[in-house]
Design a protein around this motif. Structure first.
Motif, PDB file in Angstrom:
ATOM      1  N   ALA A   1       1.684   5.513  15.885  1.00  0.00           N
ATOM      2  CA  ALA A   1       1.669   6.753  15.100  1.00  0.00           C
ATOM      3  C   ALA A   1       2.885   6.821  14.177  1.00  0.00           C
ATOM      4  O   ALA A   1       2.774   7.224  13.013  1.00  0.00           O
ATOM      5  CB  ALA A   1       1.627   7.964  16.031  1.00  0.00           C
ATOM      6  N   LEU A   2       4.032   6.399  14.676  1.00  0.00           N
ATOM      7  CA  LEU A   2       5.239   6.400  13.846  1.00  0.00           C
ATOM      8  C   LEU A   2       5.104   5.411  12.691  1.00  0.00           C
ATOM      9  O   LEU A   2       5.551   5.682  11.571  1.00  0.00           O
ATOM     10  CB  LEU A   2       6.467   6.083  14.701  1.00  0.00           C
ATOM     11  N   GLN A   3       4.485   4.265  12.962  1.00  0.00           N
ATOM     12  CA  GLN A   3       4.252   3.290  11.893  1.00  0.00           C
ATOM     13  C   GLN A   3       3.325   3.879  10.836  1.00  0.00           C
ATOM     14  O   GLN A   3       3.532   3.695   9.635  1.00  0.00           O
ATOM     15  CB  GLN A   3       3.662   2.000  12.466  1.00  0.00           C
ATOM     16  N   ARG A   4       2.307   4.595  11.285  1.00  0.00           N
ATOM     17  CA  ARG A   4       1.381   5.232  10.331  1.00  0.00           C
ATOM     18  C   ARG A   4       2.097   6.297   9.510  1.00  0.00           C
ATOM     19  O   ARG A   4       1.862   6.430   8.314  1.00  0.00           O
ATOM     20  CB  ARG A   4       0.197   5.831  11.080  1.00  0.00           C
ATOM     21  N   TRP A   5       2.957   7.077  10.159  1.00  0.00           N
ATOM     22  CA  TRP A   5       3.740   8.080   9.447  1.00  0.00           C
ATOM     23  C   TRP A   5       4.589   7.408   8.363  1.00  0.00           C
ATOM     24  O   TRP A   5       4.641   7.863   7.224  1.00  0.00           O
ATOM     25  CB  TRP A   5       4.630   8.851  10.427  1.00  0.00           C
ATOM     26  N   GLU A   6       5.211   6.313   8.723  1.00  0.00           N
ATOM     27  CA  GLU A   6       6.036   5.566   7.773  1.00  0.00           C
ATOM     28  C   GLU A   6       5.200   5.102   6.582  1.00  0.00           C
ATOM     29  O   GLU A   6       5.600   5.251   5.423  1.00  0.00           O
ATOM     30  CB  GLU A   6       6.665   4.370   8.490  1.00  0.00           C
ATOM     31  N   THR A   7       4.024   4.581   6.856  1.00  0.00           N
ATOM     32  CA  THR A   7       3.145   4.094   5.788  1.00  0.00           C
ATOM     33  C   THR A   7       2.640   5.231   4.917  1.00  0.00           C
ATOM     34  O   THR A   7       2.718   5.175   3.690  1.00  0.00           O
ATOM     35  CB  THR A   7       1.946   3.334   6.400  1.00  0.00           C
ATOM     36  N   ASP A   8       2.134   6.282   5.550  1.00  0.00           N
ATOM     37  CA  ASP A   8       1.531   7.388   4.803  1.00  0.00           C
ATOM     38  C   ASP A   8       2.546   8.236   4.054  1.00  0.00           C
ATOM     39  O   ASP A   8       2.247   8.764   2.984  1.00  0.00           O
ATOM     40  CB  ASP A   8       0.727   8.302   5.740  1.00  0.00           C
ATOM     41  N   HIS A   9       3.729   8.407   4.627  1.00  0.00           N
ATOM     42  CA  HIS A   9       4.691   9.341   4.047  1.00  0.00           C
ATOM     43  C   HIS A   9       5.835   8.670   3.293  1.00  0.00           C
ATOM     44  O   HIS A   9       6.657   9.373   2.708  1.00  0.00           O
ATOM     45  CB  HIS A   9       5.247  10.267   5.139  1.00  0.00           C
ATOM     46  N   THR A  10       5.897   7.366   3.302  1.00  0.00           N
ATOM     47  CA  THR A  10       6.922   6.672   2.519  1.00  0.00           C
ATOM     48  C   THR A  10       6.287   5.624   1.613  1.00  0.00           C
ATOM     49  O   THR A  10       6.423   5.700   0.398  1.00  0.00           O
ATOM     50  CB  THR A  10       7.986   6.042   3.437  1.00  0.00           C
ATOM     51  N   ASP A  11       5.569   4.682   2.190  1.00  0.00           N
ATOM     52  CA  ASP A  11       4.969   3.614   1.378  1.00  0.00           C
ATOM     53  C   ASP A  11       4.020   4.176   0.322  1.00  0.00           C
ATOM     54  O   ASP A  11       4.041   3.744  -0.831  1.00  0.00           O
ATOM     55  CB  ASP A  11       4.207   2.625   2.258  1.00  0.00           C
ATOM     56  N   ALA A  12       3.190   5.139   0.716  1.00  0.00           N
ATOM     57  CA  ALA A  12       2.212   5.692  -0.228  1.00  0.00           C
ATOM     58  C   ALA A  12       2.896   6.441  -1.367  1.00  0.00           C
ATOM     59  O   ALA A  12       2.476   6.361  -2.527  1.00  0.00           O
ATOM     60  CB  ALA A  12       1.228   6.612   0.497  1.00  0.00           C
ATOM     61  N   VAL A  13       3.974   7.150  -1.057  1.00  0.00           N
ATOM     62  CA  VAL A  13       4.706   7.885  -2.099  1.00  0.00           C
ATOM     63  C   VAL A  13       5.382   6.899  -3.050  1.00  0.00           C
ATOM     64  O   VAL A  13       5.337   7.073  -4.273  1.00  0.00           O
ATOM     65  CB  VAL A  13       5.731   8.858  -1.472  1.00  0.00           C
ATOM     66  N   ILE A  14       5.971   5.850  -2.512  1.00  0.00           N
ATOM     67  CA  ILE A  14       6.611   4.841  -3.356  1.00  0.00           C
ATOM     68  C   ILE A  14       5.583   4.187  -4.274  1.00  0.00           C
ATOM     69  O   ILE A  14       5.840   3.977  -5.466  1.00  0.00           O
ATOM     70  CB  ILE A  14       7.365   3.805  -2.495  1.00  0.00           C
ATOM     71  N   ALA A  15       4.409   3.882  -3.751  1.00  0.00           N
ATOM     72  CA  ALA A  15       3.357   3.278  -4.583  1.00  0.00           C
ATOM     73  C   ALA A  15       2.969   4.219  -5.719  1.00  0.00           C
ATOM     74  O   ALA A  15       2.772   3.780  -6.867  1.00  0.00           O
ATOM     75  CB  ALA A  15       2.141   2.939  -3.733  1.00  0.00           C
ATOM     76  N   LEU A  16       2.866   5.500  -5.446  1.00  0.00           N
ATOM     77  CA  LEU A  16       2.545   6.490  -6.474  1.00  0.00           C
ATOM     78  C   LEU A  16       3.626   6.519  -7.551  1.00  0.00           C
ATOM     79  O   LEU A  16       3.342   6.511  -8.750  1.00  0.00           O
ATOM     80  CB  LEU A  16       2.403   7.873  -5.827  1.00  0.00           C
ATOM     81  N   VAL A  17       4.873   6.531  -7.132  1.00  0.00           N
ATOM     82  CA  VAL A  17       6.007   6.599  -8.055  1.00  0.00           C
ATOM     83  C   VAL A  17       6.078   5.346  -8.916  1.00  0.00           C
ATOM     84  O   VAL A  17       6.340   5.417 -10.124  1.00  0.00           O
ATOM     85  CB  VAL A  17       7.321   6.826  -7.277  1.00  0.00           C
ATOM     86  N   GLU A  18       5.828   4.195  -8.307  1.00  0.00           N
ATOM     87  CA  GLU A  18       5.926   2.929  -9.038  1.00  0.00           C
ATOM     88  C   GLU A  18       4.902   2.806 -10.162  1.00  0.00           C
ATOM     89  O   GLU A  18       5.060   1.972 -11.050  1.00  0.00           O
ATOM     90  CB  GLU A  18       5.779   1.757  -8.066  1.00  0.00           C
ATOM     91  N   ALA A  19       3.876   3.629 -10.143  1.00  0.00           N
ATOM     92  CA  ALA A  19       2.872   3.592 -11.216  1.00  0.00           C
ATOM     93  C   ALA A  19       3.436   4.113 -12.535  1.00  0.00           C
ATOM     94  O   ALA A  19       2.870   3.853 -13.599  1.00  0.00           O
ATOM     95  CB  ALA A  19       1.639   4.405 -10.807  1.00  0.00           C
ATOM     96  N   GLU A  20       4.547   4.833 -12.468  1.00  0.00           N
ATOM     97  CA  GLU A  20       5.191   5.368 -13.675  1.00  0.00           C
ATOM     98  C   GLU A  20       6.020   4.276 -14.345  1.00  0.00           C
ATOM     99  O   GLU A  20       6.837   3.632 -13.693  1.00  0.00           O
ATOM    100  CB  GLU A  20       6.107   6.547 -13.328  1.00  0.00           C
ATOM    101  N   PRO A  21       5.861   4.065 -15.658  1.00  0.00           N
ATOM    102  CA  PRO A  21       6.627   3.013 -16.320  1.00  0.00           C
ATOM    103  C   PRO A  21       8.077   3.395 -16.631  1.00  0.00           C
ATOM    104  O   PRO A  21       8.955   2.540 -16.651  1.00  0.00           O
ATOM    105  CB  PRO A  21       5.837   2.769 -17.619  1.00  0.00           C
ATOM    106  N   ASP A  22       8.339   4.669 -16.865  1.00  0.00           N
ATOM    107  CA  ASP A  22       9.664   5.121 -17.295  1.00  0.00           C
ATOM    108  C   ASP A  22      10.531   5.480 -16.093  1.00  0.00           C
ATOM    109  O   ASP A  22      10.074   6.178 -15.181  1.00  0.00           O
ATOM    110  CB  ASP A  22       9.490   6.349 -18.206  1.00  0.00           C
ATOM    111  N   PRO A  23      11.791   5.036 -16.052  1.00  0.00           N
ATOM    112  CA  PRO A  23      12.655   5.313 -14.896  1.00  0.00           C
ATOM    113  C   PRO A  23      12.835   6.805 -14.613  1.00  0.00           C
ATOM    114  O   PRO A  23      12.783   7.228 -13.461  1.00  0.00           O
ATOM    115  CB  PRO A  23      13.992   4.662 -15.266  1.00  0.00           C
TER     116      PRO A  23
END
Length: 198
Positions: free
Chosen positions: A65-87
């Motif tokens: 469950a903690l691994q899933r929390w890490e994936t859903d609440h950190t990895d997914a947000v980072i992936a969303l942010v990385e879609a933006e081209p401008d810093p």
């Protein structure tokens, strides 16, 4: 004439993911103590045998469950942010996304439950990984804006602390934080100004 017997449809088998999702929901509602096999099985309409098919014990479920929390609440947000081209747009998307998430009833409950049970060995290890990853990623966003590494690290700490403080306030005293999407956008603009200013 031979009578044909029809089989009853079997219940859908639960996956390990079903159990980890239920464990996270339980944590959000009642902290780590709420993760108990029998109540989770009852909630899922399953038997304890289903649980033991996927997990050796409660600790294994908590780890998953903690691994899933890490994936859903950190990895997914980072992936969303990385879609933006401008810093700067990446930084704005990050801060805007996490602040906006605090406006969804219960969305921050799991985050706050993790912090409330930070002394548990499994949670402590997950929090250490997640916090280090979030700080490093946020620092990189500041470095992408041209700041030297040490200064980027300081500003990342301020930005992550601001989010955690906002999440706590939104949970405990929702009337004291910006309540409408427009107010939250203004708040994010001010926060961006503070963390990127001279």
């Amino acid at each position: 004439m031979v009578e044909r017997r029809t089989r009853k449809p079997t219940a859908t088998r639960l996956t390990a993911g079903d159990w980890t999702a239920a464990a996270l929901e339980a944590m959000a509602r009642g902290g780590l103590a709420a993760v108990a096999v029998e109540p989770l099985a009852a909630r899922l309409g399953a038997t304890k045998g289903s649980f033991y098919w996927h997990f050796a014990n409660r600790d294994a479920l908590i780890e998953a469950a903690l691994q899933r929390w890490e994936t859903d609440h950190t990895d997914a947000v980072i992936a969303l942010v990385e879609a933006e081209p401008d810093p700067l747009a990446r930084l704005r998307t990050l801060i805007g996304t996490v602040i906006e998430s605090t406006a969804i009833p219960g969305a921050d409950a799991i985050e706050l439950a993790m912090l409330a049970t930070a002394g548990h060995p499994h949670v402590a290890a997950a929090l250490a990984r997640v916090t280090a990853r979030r700080l490093a990623y946020t620092a990189r966003l500041f470095e992408d804006l041209g700041l030297p590494p040490q200064e980027a690290g300081h500003r990342a700490l301020v930005a992550v602390s601001a989010y955690l403080g906002h999440a706590q306030l939104a949970h405990a005293t929702p009337g004291l934080v910006p309540g409408t999407p427009e107010q939250r956008r203004t708040y994010v603009d001010r926060l961006i100004g503070l963390v990127t200013g001279p």
